[in-house]
Design a protein around this motif. Sequence first.
Motif, PDB file in Angstrom:
ATOM      1  N   HIS A   4      20.530  48.815  36.002  1.00 44.65           N
ATOM      2  CA  HIS A   4      20.350  47.717  34.888  1.00 44.65           C
ATOM      3  C   HIS A   4      21.881  47.317  34.347  1.00 44.65           C
ATOM      4  N   ILE A   5      22.613  46.622  33.697  1.00 46.14           N
ATOM      5  CA  ILE A   5      24.103  46.008  33.769  1.00 46.14           C
ATOM      6  C   ILE A   5      24.159  45.816  32.287  1.00 46.14           C
ATOM      7  N   GLY A   6      24.321  46.506  31.319  1.00 45.12           N
ATOM      8  CA  GLY A   6      24.973  45.573  30.279  1.00 45.12           C
ATOM      9  C   GLY A   6      25.863  44.961  29.734  1.00 45.12           C
ATOM     10  N   VAL A   7      26.716  43.861  29.880  1.00 43.66           N
ATOM     11  CA  VAL A   7      27.588  43.788  29.317  1.00 43.66           C
ATOM     12  C   VAL A   7      27.259  42.674  27.377  1.00 43.66           C
ATOM     13  N   ASP A   8      28.219  43.704  26.979  1.00 41.31           N
ATOM     14  CA  ASP A   8      28.817  42.674  25.415  1.00 41.31           C
ATOM     15  C   ASP A   8      29.966  42.127  25.612  1.00 41.31           C
ATOM     16  N   GLY A  63      25.231  40.150  26.479  1.00 42.83           N
ATOM     17  CA  GLY A  63      25.228  39.146  24.580  1.00 42.83           C
ATOM     18  C   GLY A  63      26.523  38.817  25.008  1.00 42.83           C
ATOM     19  N   SER A  64      26.514  37.509  25.286  1.00 47.42           N
ATOM     20  CA  SER A  64      28.536  36.708  23.990  1.00 47.42           C
ATOM     21  C   SER A  64      28.473  36.648  23.356  1.00 47.42           C
ATOM     22  N   ILE A  65      29.501  36.339  22.482  1.00 52.97           N
ATOM     23  CA  ILE A  65      29.875  35.276  21.389  1.00 52.97           C
ATOM     24  C   ILE A  65      29.526  34.057  21.888  1.00 52.97           C
TER      25      ILE A  65
END
Length: 326
Positions: A4-8, A63-65
């Motif tokens: 899995h890839i998590g992007v913040d 997860g994004s601003i």
Amino acid sequence: MSLHIGVDIGATFIRAGLFSHEGELLKKIKSPFPRSGFEEYLKNLIIDLSGGELSRIAGVGVGSIGPLDLSTGSVPRAPNAPIKSFRIVDPLRELGLRVVLANDAVAAAWGEHILGLARGYRNILYVTISTGIGGGVIVDGNLLIGKDGNAHEIGHLVVDYSSNIRCGCGGYGHWEGIASGINIPRSFSQYVSREGLCGSFKSPLCQRLLEGSLETREIFEQYARGDPIAIKYVDEYLMLVNSAGIASTINAYDPEILIMGGSVALNNKEAFAKGLDRYLDKYITVRKPVIRFTEFGDDVGIYGAAALSIKPPESLKEYIEAWNKR
Ligand SMILES: [Zn+2]
């Protein structure tokens, strides 16, 4: 197929991590938010992390601003980022990947629930105090989302109605406007002049105030060195404000556990722990939760994002189905 890839996506930096299905962080990348070409940048980030083998990736969590528009999977207007409007879900779908998107603090709450300190709890509050202030909430095991994905804009709770400090959103006396990383220097300046502190005490911070370039970091450095003005501001004002904001949020959601994150809180744990210990009881009405600092540090956002993909929250189910048909 089990990675899995998590992007913040933050306003200043974008972080991304490659995770095993069990939530182990295998590899990570951090880079500044691009000035242009966001969608290509995002796709390349995923391709790089996958080692060019997208078939190994079971899904991407982001997860994004915000503020977010979950119906289109995009950020229509990000006040603090170099690019104001960008799509997230569509470019990732063009890579053929399954995508789950949430607000960054909401994702962090989910990450703590699935992979972190809040495993085993069903009522969880995550509060981040960083450049801005935000929150994520799980009540009765459900991750709360809101109509567009923007629930818990707790940074805009009014914590000092007598303050004439205007928040970035335009409101007055907001928690974020007074106590977030970029706003601490001006609330310090206002507090010091209101209390006449530079006339009564000696502090290098007074000279820095005159120069007009005082940074949050310096205030906490002087606090740690025992500077009398820094101590008065942090212990008698800043932590009062933080305690009012945190207590209001606890009163609203009744969590079993509160997890604190964000660079301002994590770099100054002692000041926060002491402040909350001193003032929280003054404002709390529900039974006090367990209070911890996240153990993921700066990586809390990528753990949260990865957790969205590893175990997608029930409350995002309809969005996930719609996104993955796009
Ligand atoms: Zn505000």
